[in-house]
Design an enzyme around this catalytic site. Structure first.
Site, PDB file in Angstrom:
ATOM      1  N   ASN A   7       0.825  -1.207   0.000  1.00  0.00           N
ATOM      2  CA  ASN A   7       0.000   0.000   0.000  1.00  0.00           C
ATOM      3  C   ASN A   7       0.858   1.256   0.000  1.00  0.00           C
ATOM      4  O   ASN A   7       0.519   2.253  -0.636  1.00  0.00           O
ATOM      5  CB  ASN A   7      -0.967   0.001   1.189  1.00  0.00           C
ATOM      6  CG  ASN A   7      -2.221  -0.793   0.911  1.00  0.00           C
ATOM      7  OD1 ASN A   7      -2.922  -0.539  -0.059  1.00  0.00           O
ATOM      8  ND2 ASN A   7      -2.498  -1.777   1.751  1.00  0.00           N
TER       9      ASN A   7
ATOM     10  N   ARG B 253       5.620  -1.061  27.695  1.00  0.00           N
ATOM     11  CA  ARG B 253       4.785  -0.522  26.622  1.00  0.00           C
ATOM     12  C   ARG B 253       4.701   1.002  26.727  1.00  0.00           C
ATOM     13  O   ARG B 253       4.671   1.701  25.722  1.00  0.00           O
ATOM     14  CB  ARG B 253       3.390  -1.166  26.681  1.00  0.00           C
ATOM     15  CG  ARG B 253       2.439  -0.690  25.580  1.00  0.00           C
ATOM     16  CD  ARG B 253       2.969  -1.011  24.191  1.00  0.00           C
ATOM     17  NE  ARG B 253       2.281  -0.249  23.178  1.00  0.00           N
ATOM     18  CZ  ARG B 253       1.444  -0.760  22.280  1.00  0.00           C
ATOM     19  NH1 ARG B 253       1.206  -2.031  22.261  1.00  0.00           N
ATOM     20  NH2 ARG B 253       0.871   0.019  21.398  1.00  0.00           N
TER      21      ARG B 253
ATOM     22  N   LEU C  23      -2.455   1.434  18.564  1.00  0.00           N
ATOM     23  CA  LEU C  23      -2.001   2.806  18.806  1.00  0.00           C
ATOM     24  C   LEU C  23      -2.335   3.247  20.227  1.00  0.00           C
ATOM     25  O   LEU C  23      -3.431   2.959  20.726  1.00  0.00           O
ATOM     26  CB  LEU C  23      -2.660   3.763  17.814  1.00  0.00           C
ATOM     27  CG  LEU C  23      -2.329   3.544  16.344  1.00  0.00           C
ATOM     28  CD1 LEU C  23      -3.140   4.502  15.482  1.00  0.00           C
ATOM     29  CD2 LEU C  23      -0.848   3.706  16.069  1.00  0.00           C
TER      30      LEU C  23
ATOM     31  N   ASN D   6      -6.814   4.681   8.096  1.00  0.00           N
ATOM     32  CA  ASN D   6      -6.395   3.287   7.985  1.00  0.00           C
ATOM     33  C   ASN D   6      -7.054   2.650   6.770  1.00  0.00           C
ATOM     34  O   ASN D   6      -8.177   3.006   6.411  1.00  0.00           O
ATOM     35  CB  ASN D   6      -6.812   2.528   9.254  1.00  0.00           C
ATOM     36  CG  ASN D   6      -6.393   1.072   9.225  1.00  0.00           C
ATOM     37  OD1 ASN D   6      -5.246   0.754   8.954  1.00  0.00           O
ATOM     38  ND2 ASN D   6      -7.332   0.176   9.509  1.00  0.00           N
TER      39      ASN D   6
ATOM     40  N   HIS E 107      -8.413  -1.017   5.469  1.00  0.00           N
ATOM     41  CA  HIS E 107      -8.772  -2.350   5.958  1.00  0.00           C
ATOM     42  C   HIS E 107      -9.291  -3.179   4.786  1.00  0.00           C
ATOM     43  O   HIS E 107     -10.085  -2.696   3.991  1.00  0.00           O
ATOM     44  CB  HIS E 107      -9.835  -2.261   7.056  1.00  0.00           C
ATOM     45  CG  HIS E 107     -10.171  -3.600   7.633  1.00  0.00           C
ATOM     46  ND1 HIS E 107      -9.337  -4.233   8.528  1.00  0.00           N
ATOM     47  CD2 HIS E 107     -11.209  -4.431   7.399  1.00  0.00           C
ATOM     48  CE1 HIS E 107      -9.877  -5.413   8.830  1.00  0.00           C
ATOM     49  NE2 HIS E 107     -11.006  -5.548   8.167  1.00  0.00           N
TER      50      HIS E 107
ATOM     51  N   ASP F 243     -11.073  -0.661  13.924  1.00  0.00           N
ATOM     52  CA  ASP F 243     -11.855  -0.552  12.679  1.00  0.00           C
ATOM     53  C   ASP F 243     -13.244   0.038  12.918  1.00  0.00           C
ATOM     54  O   ASP F 243     -14.210  -0.320  12.249  1.00  0.00           O
ATOM     55  CB  ASP F 243     -11.970  -1.924  11.978  1.00  0.00           C
ATOM     56  CG  ASP F 243     -10.624  -2.538  11.663  1.00  0.00           C
ATOM     57  OD1 ASP F 243      -9.704  -1.788  11.304  1.00  0.00           O
ATOM     58  OD2 ASP F 243     -10.483  -3.770  11.779  1.00  0.00           O
TER      59      ASP F 243
ATOM     60  N   GLN G 251      -7.615  -4.103  -6.915  1.00  0.00           N
ATOM     61  CA  GLN G 251      -8.850  -3.469  -7.386  1.00  0.00           C
ATOM     62  C   GLN G 251      -9.429  -2.455  -6.403  1.00  0.00           C
ATOM     63  O   GLN G 251     -10.199  -1.582  -6.803  1.00  0.00           O
ATOM     64  CB  GLN G 251      -9.905  -4.532  -7.696  1.00  0.00           C
ATOM     65  CG  GLN G 251      -9.547  -5.416  -8.872  1.00  0.00           C
ATOM     66  CD  GLN G 251     -10.640  -6.417  -9.211  1.00  0.00           C
ATOM     67  OE1 GLN G 251     -11.757  -6.347  -8.700  1.00  0.00           O
ATOM     68  NE2 GLN G 251     -10.322  -7.365 -10.079  1.00  0.00           N
TER      69      GLN G 251
ATOM     70  N   GLU H  16      -7.803  -1.599  -2.532  1.00  0.00           N
ATOM     71  CA  GLU H  16      -6.901  -0.902  -1.613  1.00  0.00           C
ATOM     72  C   GLU H  16      -6.025   0.121  -2.318  1.00  0.00           C
ATOM     73  O   GLU H  16      -5.899   1.266  -1.867  1.00  0.00           O
ATOM     74  CB  GLU H  16      -6.009  -1.905  -0.873  1.00  0.00           C
ATOM     75  CG  GLU H  16      -6.759  -2.814   0.080  1.00  0.00           C
ATOM     76  CD  GLU H  16      -5.834  -3.796   0.782  1.00  0.00           C
ATOM     77  OE1 GLU H  16      -4.782  -3.365   1.300  1.00  0.00           O
ATOM     78  OE2 GLU H  16      -6.158  -5.000   0.814  1.00  0.00           O
TER      79      GLU H  16
END
Length: 197
Positions: free
Chosen positions: A14, A66, A94, A108, A110, A151, A179, A181
């Protein structure tokens, strides 16, 4: 001109679609400032270097906690003064403070038509495996703004892709990339860069 950073964990197909779209004029008013990965061996970093884009890595394994990783990650992004952050296969949750700081500036891609086959655990080939298991006749891709959920942010663009007899997860993944992304992600960046979103 907007300053864009692309976050990637893997090969960067991408990312390549974005780079190509900037070069051929499908994305205008945009400067690709940095590609950041959480993996030192991500091929996306090579793609960035090959195109004179800063390539950075912030690897979770390099930090004891973390929280330390989150701070380093946010500092690295902040240093580039970005107007838009594009998640293009970035497999890191994130930090909430990062999402809050860059509200409506993170998008984003997906590989399904959200709300189908999305959420925790749905990424990569697994999305296409589940679509084939379910027997859907149409799948596709979605570009959406990022919020604190997985998402769940507002949808920007979707593009449908037909599922064909004999499809394997790998074949379907490739068709969705080619087709959908690689079309709608550059289109979304261009729309944001030119004040259309």
């Amino acid at each position: 001109m907007i300053r864009v950073g692309v976050l990637v964990s893997g090969g960067g197909t991408n990312l390549q679609a974005i780079i190509d779209a900037v070069k051929n004029g499908d994305i205008t008013n945009t400067s690709l400032e940095v590609v950041l990965s959480n993996k030192k061996d991500a091929y996306a970093l090579t793609r960035a270097k090959d195109n004179n884009i800063a390539a950075e890595c912030v690897c979770i394994k390099d930090y004891e906690t973390r929280d330390e990783f989150n701070r380093a990650f946010i500092e690295k992004i902040d240093a580039y003064n970005l107007d838009l952050i594009v998640l293009a296969g970035f497999l890191v949750v994130l930090p909430p403070e990062f999402i809050a700081k860059y509200r409506n500036k993170i998008i984003n891609i997906h590989p399904s038509l959200i709300p189908s086959f999305c959420g925790n655990g749905f990424y990569g080939l697994r999305v296409h495996e589940k679509a084939l298991e379910r027997g859907v006749k149409v799948t596709g891709a979605t570009v959406h703004f990022v919020d604190e959920g997985t998402d769940t942010g507002p949808i920007i663009y979707q593009k449908a892709v037909e599922v064909l007899p004999g499809d394997t997860p790998e074949i379907l993944q490739k068709r969705v990339m080619e087709q959908a992304e690689w079309k709608i992600l550059p289109a979304a960046i261009n729309a944001i860069a030119n004040g259309e979103l």
